[in-house]
Design a protein around this motif. Sequence first.
Motif, short mmCIF file in Angstrom:
data_model
loop_
_atom_site.label_atom_id
_atom_site.label_comp_id
_atom_site.label_asym_id
_atom_site.label_seq_id
_atom_site.Cartn_x
_atom_site.Cartn_y
_atom_site.Cartn_z
N LEU A 158 0.70 -1.43 -0.23
CA LEU A 158 -0.44 0.24 0.03
C LEU A 158 0.85 1.35 0.20
O LEU A 158 0.81 2.26 -0.85
CB LEU A 158 -1.05 -0.19 0.98
N VAL A 159 1.65 1.52 0.78
CA VAL A 159 2.70 2.38 0.79
C VAL A 159 3.51 2.82 -0.25
O VAL A 159 3.51 4.31 -0.70
CB VAL A 159 3.91 2.36 1.59
N LEU A 160 4.13 1.54 -0.38
CA LEU A 160 5.06 1.68 -2.08
C LEU A 160 3.95 2.21 -3.36
O LEU A 160 4.38 3.21 -4.42
CB LEU A 160 5.70 0.46 -2.45
N ASN A 161 2.99 1.56 -3.41
CA ASN A 161 2.14 2.05 -4.56
C ASN A 161 1.38 3.17 -4.26
O ASN A 161 1.49 4.40 -5.76
CB ASN A 161 0.77 1.07 -4.44
N HIS A 162 1.31 3.60 -2.99
CA HIS A 162 0.94 4.56 -3.01
C HIS A 162 1.82 5.75 -3.80
O HIS A 162 1.26 7.26 -4.16
CB HIS A 162 0.79 6.13 -1.83
N LEU A 163 3.08 5.66 -3.18
CA LEU A 163 4.21 6.90 -3.08
C LEU A 163 4.41 6.86 -5.15
O LEU A 163 4.48 8.16 -5.57
CB LEU A 163 5.49 6.05 -3.27
N ALA A 164 3.98 5.25 -5.49
CA ALA A 164 4.62 5.71 -7.15
C ALA A 164 3.78 6.24 -7.57
O ALA A 164 4.19 6.85 -8.77
CB ALA A 164 4.60 3.41 -7.64
N LEU A 165 2.05 5.51 -7.23
CA LEU A 165 1.18 6.66 -8.15
C LEU A 165 1.05 8.52 -8.13
O LEU A 165 1.00 9.35 -8.83
CB LEU A 165 0.18 6.32 -7.40
N ASN A 166 2.59 8.65 -7.27
CA ASN A 166 2.01 9.94 -7.28
C ASN A 166 3.61 10.23 -7.53
O ASN A 166 4.20 11.23 -6.20
CB ASN A 166 2.27 10.35 -5.37
N GLU A 167 4.76 9.86 -8.25
CA GLU A 167 6.15 9.99 -8.53
C GLU A 167 6.32 11.63 -8.58
O GLU A 167 6.13 11.92 -9.39
CB GLU A 167 6.57 8.64 -9.63
N GLY A 168 7.09 11.92 -7.28
CA GLY A 168 8.46 12.99 -7.94
C GLY A 168 7.36 13.82 -6.76
O GLY A 168 7.81 14.96 -6.43
N ASN A 169 6.06 13.66 -6.34
CA ASN A 169 5.55 14.34 -5.28
C ASN A 169 6.29 13.84 -3.70
O ASN A 169 5.41 13.15 -3.75
CB ASN A 169 3.64 14.70 -5.31
N VAL A 170 6.05 15.29 -3.33
CA VAL A 170 6.21 14.62 -1.95
C VAL A 170 4.68 14.40 -0.67
O VAL A 170 3.80 14.88 -1.02
CB VAL A 170 6.41 15.92 -0.86
N LEU A 171 4.17 13.25 -0.36
CA LEU A 171 3.23 13.43 0.84
C LEU A 171 3.74 12.99 1.70
O LEU A 171 4.65 12.83 2.69
CB LEU A 171 2.94 11.32 0.15
N THR A 172 2.72 13.82 2.43
CA THR A 172 3.19 13.78 3.68
C THR A 172 2.65 12.53 4.72
O THR A 172 2.04 11.90 4.27
CB THR A 172 1.34 15.10 4.70
N TYR A 173 3.54 13.25 6.10
CA TYR A 173 2.51 11.03 6.53
C TYR A 173 1.12 11.25 6.79
O TYR A 173 0.69 10.31 6.45
CB TYR A 173 3.56 11.66 8.08
N SER A 174 0.18 12.42 7.24
CA SER A 174 -0.98 11.84 6.68
C SER A 174 -1.89 11.62 5.36
O SER A 174 -2.18 10.21 5.47
CB SER A 174 -1.50 13.64 7.55
N SER A 175 -0.93 11.71 4.66
CA SER A 175 -1.47 11.03 3.20
C SER A 175 -1.02 10.03 2.93
O SER A 175 -1.89 8.81 2.93
CB SER A 175 -0.54 12.21 2.24
N ILE A 176 0.21 9.46 3.73
CA ILE A 176 0.13 7.93 3.52
C ILE A 176 -0.34 7.16 4.16
O ILE A 176 -0.77 5.89 3.96
CB ILE A 176 1.91 7.93 3.72
N ALA A 177 -0.25 7.67 6.15
CA ALA A 177 -1.28 6.82 6.95
C ALA A 177 -2.73 6.44 6.03
O ALA A 177 -3.66 5.65 6.47
CB ALA A 177 -1.42 8.05 7.97
N GLU A 178 -3.71 7.99 5.73
CA GLU A 178 -4.95 7.53 5.12
C GLU A 178 -4.72 7.30 4.17
O GLU A 178 -5.88 5.94 3.86
CB GLU A 178 -5.61 8.70 4.63
N SER A 179 -3.75 6.61 3.08
CA SER A 179 -3.90 5.60 2.16
C SER A 179 -3.93 4.10 2.93
O SER A 179 -3.81 3.04 1.87
CB SER A 179 -2.59 5.61 1.43
N ILE A 180 -2.73 3.83 3.79
CA ILE A 180 -3.20 2.41 4.80
C ILE A 180 -4.12 2.63 5.58
O ILE A 180 -4.77 1.27 4.95
CB ILE A 180 -1.75 2.58 5.42
N TRP A 181 -4.24 3.46 6.31
CA TRP A 181 -5.76 3.11 7.38
C TRP A 181 -6.94 3.79 7.24
O TRP A 181 -7.93 3.65 7.81
CB TRP A 181 -5.03 3.10 9.13
N GLN A 182 -6.92 4.54 5.88
CA GLN A 182 -8.43 4.92 5.69
C GLN A 182 -8.64 6.71 6.49
O GLN A 182 -8.70 7.51 6.87
CB GLN A 182 -9.20 4.60 6.11
#
Length: 226
Positions: A158-182
């Motif tokens: 989930l984490v890697l896919n979220h990063l890959a879908l937003n390649e080159g763009n900074v993702l905040t901790y909150s954004s990553i948390a929401e991608s995993i746990w909603q």
Amino acid sequence: MKILLIEDDSVIFDNIALTLRVGWPETELLWAGMGEEGISMAQEKSPDIVILDLGLPDVSGFEVLKAIRLFSKVPVVVMTVRDEEMAVVQAFECGADEYINKPFRQMELIARLKSIANRASASPVIAKVKCGSFDFNFAEQSVNYKGKIISLSRTEMLVLNHLALNEGNVLTYSSIAESIWQNDYPGSKNAIRVLIRQLRKKIENNPDNPRVILTEPKTGYYLAKY
């Protein structure tokens, strides 16, 4: 929904049983008070989620988790009073999907268990997808990166896919948390740091000097764009 609790403390069992009756009454709660018993029940009862205490009387919770991972990809939530970072690291290394500290907030526990159940039951529309340099195989829970097949945990995917879908763009901790746990929750930042560390160990040539998954200080992470 069948949940297996591997925990030797009957008070914790009673608290979780009450929490589920109130907040998620359609669940069935199974209980194993010992690690070996928990391994057998995980194999025989095929639970949808396992909640696992690390401090068991007969065998380490880490060993229980590793044993379960030999025959099942069932989502495992590690629940423990241990909050030191190395315990978090070891739990994710052994294949944990979640890490919750005791004492737990009842409604937070329900929300996170439901989030795990939703993730586990959701089948991707496309079993395989290419994102930048990564070929994700959701069915096999692996990624092909530069010709190397890398096995990942459900949460790492989930984490890697979220990063890959937003390649080159900074993702905040909150954004990553929401991608995993909603949702975001207290302690998620530390869990994300551990997950990123695990991904770097699997992907980077030198995890201590990353070139693929980069840090944006005080903000979050991003995937280098090639």
